[in-house]
Design a protein around this motif. Structure first.
Motif, PDB file in Angstrom:
ATOM      1  N   LEU A  39       0.680  -1.191  -0.069  1.00 29.41           N
ATOM      2  CA  LEU A  39       0.027  -0.022   0.107  1.00 29.41           C
ATOM      3  C   LEU A  39       0.825   1.234   0.102  1.00 29.41           C
ATOM      4  CD1 LEU A  39      -2.715  -1.077   2.699  1.00 29.41           C
ATOM      5  CD2 LEU A  39      -2.865  -0.807   0.238  1.00 29.41           C
ATOM      6  N   GLN A  40       1.770   1.354   0.818  1.00 31.88           N
ATOM      7  CA  GLN A  40       2.885   2.254   0.820  1.00 31.88           C
ATOM      8  C   GLN A  40       3.496   2.593  -0.486  1.00 31.88           C
ATOM      9  OE1 GLN A  40       5.939   2.160   3.760  1.00 31.88           O
ATOM     10  NE2 GLN A  40       5.947   4.083   4.094  1.00 31.88           N
ATOM     11  N   GLY A  41       3.717   1.587  -1.289  1.00 37.15           N
ATOM     12  CA  GLY A  41       4.488   1.748  -2.339  1.00 37.15           C
ATOM     13  C   GLY A  41       3.704   2.313  -3.587  1.00 37.15           C
ATOM     14  N   MET A  42       2.402   1.756  -3.265  1.00 37.34           N
ATOM     15  CA  MET A  42       1.395   2.346  -4.210  1.00 37.34           C
ATOM     16  C   MET A  42       1.119   3.768  -4.091  1.00 37.34           C
ATOM     17  SD  MET A  42      -1.460  -0.765  -5.081  1.00 37.34           S
ATOM     18  CE  MET A  42      -1.452  -1.374  -3.557  1.00 37.34           C
ATOM     19  N   LEU A  43       0.971   4.101  -2.657  1.00 37.76           N
ATOM     20  CA  LEU A  43       0.645   5.524  -2.422  1.00 37.76           C
ATOM     21  C   LEU A  43       1.873   6.454  -2.920  1.00 37.76           C
ATOM     22  CD1 LEU A  43      -0.645   5.339   1.274  1.00 37.76           C
ATOM     23  CD2 LEU A  43      -1.974   6.026  -0.703  1.00 37.76           C
ATOM     24  N   TYR A  44       2.941   5.979  -2.937  1.00 39.17           N
ATOM     25  CA  TYR A  44       4.181   6.882  -3.173  1.00 39.17           C
ATOM     26  C   TYR A  44       4.753   6.365  -4.711  1.00 39.17           C
ATOM     27  CZ  TYR A  44       4.526   8.417   1.780  1.00 39.17           C
ATOM     28  OH  TYR A  44       3.884   8.667   2.836  1.00 39.17           O
ATOM     29  N   ARG A  45       4.109   5.505  -5.348  1.00 40.32           N
ATOM     30  CA  ARG A  45       4.184   5.361  -6.708  1.00 40.32           C
ATOM     31  C   ARG A  45       5.948   5.043  -6.794  1.00 40.32           C
ATOM     32  NH1 ARG A  45       0.236   6.646 -10.367  1.00 40.32           N
ATOM     33  NH2 ARG A  45      -1.437   7.854  -9.353  1.00 40.32           N
ATOM     34  N   LYS A  95       3.817   1.440  -9.154  1.00 33.59           N
ATOM     35  CA  LYS A  95       3.092   2.365 -10.289  1.00 33.59           C
ATOM     36  C   LYS A  95       2.017   1.626 -10.814  1.00 33.59           C
ATOM     37  CE  LYS A  95       6.713   5.526 -11.145  1.00 33.59           C
ATOM     38  NZ  LYS A  95       7.623   6.141 -12.224  1.00 33.59           N
ATOM     39  N   ASP A  96       2.136   0.198 -10.951  1.00 38.49           N
ATOM     40  CA  ASP A  96       1.015  -0.423 -11.508  1.00 38.49           C
ATOM     41  C   ASP A  96       0.241  -0.975 -10.514  1.00 38.49           C
ATOM     42  OD1 ASP A  96      -0.678  -2.407 -12.736  1.00 38.49           O
ATOM     43  OD2 ASP A  96       1.118  -3.636 -13.591  1.00 38.49           O
ATOM     44  N   ARG A  97      -0.863  -0.127 -10.080  1.00 37.80           N
ATOM     45  CA  ARG A  97      -1.525  -0.155  -8.914  1.00 37.80           C
ATOM     46  C   ARG A  97      -2.411  -1.640  -8.973  1.00 37.80           C
ATOM     47  NH1 ARG A  97      -3.874   5.563  -6.597  1.00 37.80           N
ATOM     48  NH2 ARG A  97      -1.728   6.427  -6.367  1.00 37.80           N
ATOM     49  N   ASP A  98      -2.987  -1.897 -10.165  1.00 38.82           N
ATOM     50  CA  ASP A  98      -4.049  -3.137 -10.386  1.00 38.82           C
ATOM     51  C   ASP A  98      -3.485  -4.256 -10.148  1.00 38.82           C
ATOM     52  OD1 ASP A  98      -5.815  -1.425 -11.183  1.00 38.82           O
ATOM     53  OD2 ASP A  98      -5.601  -1.518 -13.259  1.00 38.82           O
ATOM     54  N   LEU A 123      -2.674  -4.330  -6.073  1.00 44.16           N
ATOM     55  CA  LEU A 123      -4.157  -4.183  -5.387  1.00 44.16           C
ATOM     56  C   LEU A 123      -4.580  -5.567  -5.350  1.00 44.16           C
ATOM     57  CD1 LEU A 123      -6.124  -1.173  -6.610  1.00 44.16           C
ATOM     58  CD2 LEU A 123      -5.272  -1.744  -4.323  1.00 44.16           C
ATOM     59  N   ARG A 124      -4.404  -6.453  -6.536  1.00 42.38           N
ATOM     60  CA  ARG A 124      -4.852  -7.835  -6.430  1.00 42.38           C
ATOM     61  C   ARG A 124      -3.997  -8.603  -5.354  1.00 42.38           C
ATOM     62  NH1 ARG A 124      -5.181  -6.727 -12.253  1.00 42.38           N
ATOM     63  NH2 ARG A 124      -3.044  -7.425 -12.465  1.00 42.38           N
ATOM     64  N   ARG A 125      -2.820  -8.275  -5.483  1.00 38.47           N
ATOM     65  CA  ARG A 125      -1.965  -8.986  -4.479  1.00 38.47           C
ATOM     66  C   ARG A 125      -2.152  -8.599  -2.934  1.00 38.47           C
ATOM     67  NH1 ARG A 125       4.197  -8.853  -6.863  1.00 38.47           N
ATOM     68  NH2 ARG A 125       3.962 -10.101  -8.555  1.00 38.47           N
ATOM     69  N   SER A 126      -2.660  -7.452  -2.869  1.00 39.99           N
ATOM     70  CA  SER A 126      -2.863  -7.024  -1.492  1.00 39.99           C
ATOM     71  C   SER A 126      -4.492  -7.604  -0.951  1.00 39.99           C
ATOM     72  CB  SER A 126      -3.275  -5.593  -1.346  1.00 39.99           C
ATOM     73  OG  SER A 126      -2.006  -4.796  -1.739  1.00 39.99           O
ATOM     74  N   TYR A 127      -5.147  -7.702  -2.247  1.00 42.96           N
ATOM     75  CA  TYR A 127      -6.432  -8.629  -1.914  1.00 42.96           C
ATOM     76  C   TYR A 127      -6.166  -9.968  -1.443  1.00 42.96           C
ATOM     77  CZ  TYR A 127     -11.160 -10.247  -2.827  1.00 42.96           C
ATOM     78  OH  TYR A 127     -12.243 -10.865  -2.581  1.00 42.96           O
TER      79      TYR A 127
END
Length: 466
Positions: free
Chosen positions: A270-276, A281-284, A287-291
């Motif tokens: 989540l932190q990596g996605m917030l700070y890109r 940067k590939d949020r999708d 996000l699937r991995r976080s899910y």
């Protein structure tokens, strides 16, 4: 000396008995000495009275010369002294062996009474003057008897003393020995030694006391044995509670460790996605991995809640009789898609109408975990064997899958919470690490035996419904 006497019952009874016997002996001697005099004089009075009355009646009819001869003979026969007086009390003549002289001023009657005269008799003669006779009985025989007693008094004292000592010894032993035995028995009881079978073989009150002590020893021994047994059970319960407490601490420590890793992973993504940052940067994608991580945590939390519910103090099994084959078929149906996707071959052999009495909800979890683990840890295109059969009168459920064998020393650890093998039980294969731990808990609650063992194809587990 006083302390010794005070502390020893036998010595006290011996001294008391000896003193008592010696006192009784002294009193007996005094009574004999005093009684000889009294009894002799009483006997003398009785016999003299009868004989003298007879003499008086004879004297009233004989002449004065014959009267003197009869008085003399009577005095000699009875060892008496007789004083003959006229009717006015004037002394005329004395008869007998005792001679005495009186001072002219002395009252002869008082003097003679002091020496033992018993009575005065009146002689009414048919012809001539009347007379009086004073009968005097001497104490010579009484004094002789007393002198004889006095001569043997030292010997009597020694004999009485020895007899008193002997009687005191035997009496004190007879009285104190059973008491000393009971005292030793009570000391054994105080030292928790209960081997005092029948301390005294008597039927009196002391024997009853000994029997009561014996029964008390038996009762105390039984009570102490029962107390030891309960204490042992209590110690076992305490050890079991400590083990359970330690298991709970270990479990919560493992829970904390297991949750910490996915939380850390999720936080980093989540932190990596917030700070890109970089690939985040590939949020999708992340996000699937976080899910997936959240789903894994959700499964783990559900398993933890199941463990907590089973371990709660108010938990109780809700047993019902179910058809085991129906439960197994339902679980296979739910997991069939996963097996097909891995190309697995399921070899199913189920005994129909296999009725078992279990908690249905919990046992569905057991069957689901075992079959699910078999499918999950079987390599692609492998085989899984699921069977229900009878053996020795018991219903057996078994699951076997192709995989590498597990070292025998490691098999018991498979049922520990959060245990994973380095390879086939890693987090990459999924799972909370609580599946077999929950299976073990449920089986132990039901009292069913289970076995996990290696086979020629891989590994297998079977449950015995006895």
């Amino acid at each position: 000396m006083k302390k010794y006497i005070k502390e020893h019952l036998g010595v006290k009874i011996f001294l008391l008995t000896a003193v008592l016997l010696l006192t009784v002996s002294g009193l007996a001697y005094g009574m004999v000495a005093f009684g000889v005099s009294k009894s002799y004089l009483a006997e003398l009075d009785d016999s003299l009275d009868k004989s003298t009355q007879n003499l008086v009646s004879q004297l009233s009819e004989v002449s004065e010369q014959e009267m003197g001869t009869m008085l003399k003979m009577f005095a000699l026969e009875y060892s008496l002294s007789i004083t003959l007086m006229d009717e006015n009390g004037k002394e005329l003549q004395s008869f007998g062996q005792i001679e005495y002289k009186l001072d002219p001023k002395t009252d002869s009657e008082k003097s003679q009474i002091s020496k033992g005269i018993t009575k005065t008799y009146f002689v009414d003669r048919k012809e001539g003057s009347d007379y009086q006779i004073l009968i005097f009985g001497t104490k010579q025989r009484t004094n002789a008897a007393l002198d004889s007693l006095n001569r043997i008094l030292p010997a009597l004292i020694i004999i009485a003393f020895l007899i008193s000592l002997i009687i005191a010894v035997f009496y004190s032993r007879y009285v104190t020995n059973p008491i000393l035995v009971l005292s030793r028995a009570s000391k054994k009881l105080a030292d928790l030694d209960f081997q005092i079978q029948r301390p005294v073989n008597r039927s009196d009150e002391i024997g009853i006391l000994g029997e009561n002590l014996n029964r008390l020893a038996e009762g105390l021994e039984e009570a102490l044995d029962e107390l030891k047994e309960k204490n042992l059970l209590l110690q076992r319960d305490i050890m079991r509670e400590k083990q359970m407490e330690q298991q709970q601490l270990d479990f919560f420590s493992a829970v904390s460790h297991e949750l910490k890793t996915p939380v850390t992973v999720l936080k980093g993504q989540l932190q990596g996605m917030l700070y890109r940052v970089g690939g985040y940067k590939d949020r999708d994608k992340y996000l699937r991995r976080s899910y997936e991580v959240v789903n894994s945590m959700d499964d783990m939390i559900k398993e933890i809640l199941s463990v907590a519910r089973i371990k709660s103090s108010g938990f109780a099994l809700s047993r019902v009789t179910i058809a085991l084959d129906k439960i197994v078929q339902g679980v296979i149906h739910n997991l069939e898609d996963i097996a097909i996707n891995k190309g697995l071959q399921l070899h199913i052999e189920l005994l129909e109408q296999a009725g078992v009495t279990v908690d249905k909800a919990l046992f569905e979890k057991v069957i689901s975990n075992l079959i699910g683990n078999a499918i999950k840890y079987t390599p692609d295109n492998g085989s899984v064997w699921i069977r229900i059969f009878r053996e020795g009168g018991n219903i057996i459920f078994s699951v076997e899958n192709e995989s590498e064998n597990i070292p025998e020393a490691e098999i018991p650890q498979l049922f520990d919470a959060f245990y994973r093998r380095d390879k086939s039980r890693s987090r990459k294969t999924g799972g909370s690490g609580l599946g077999l731990y929950i299976v073990k808990m449920i089986l132990e609650l039901h009292g069913f035996a289970y076995q996990f063992y290696n086979t020629e194809h891989g590994v297998a587990i079977k449950i015995i419904f006895s």
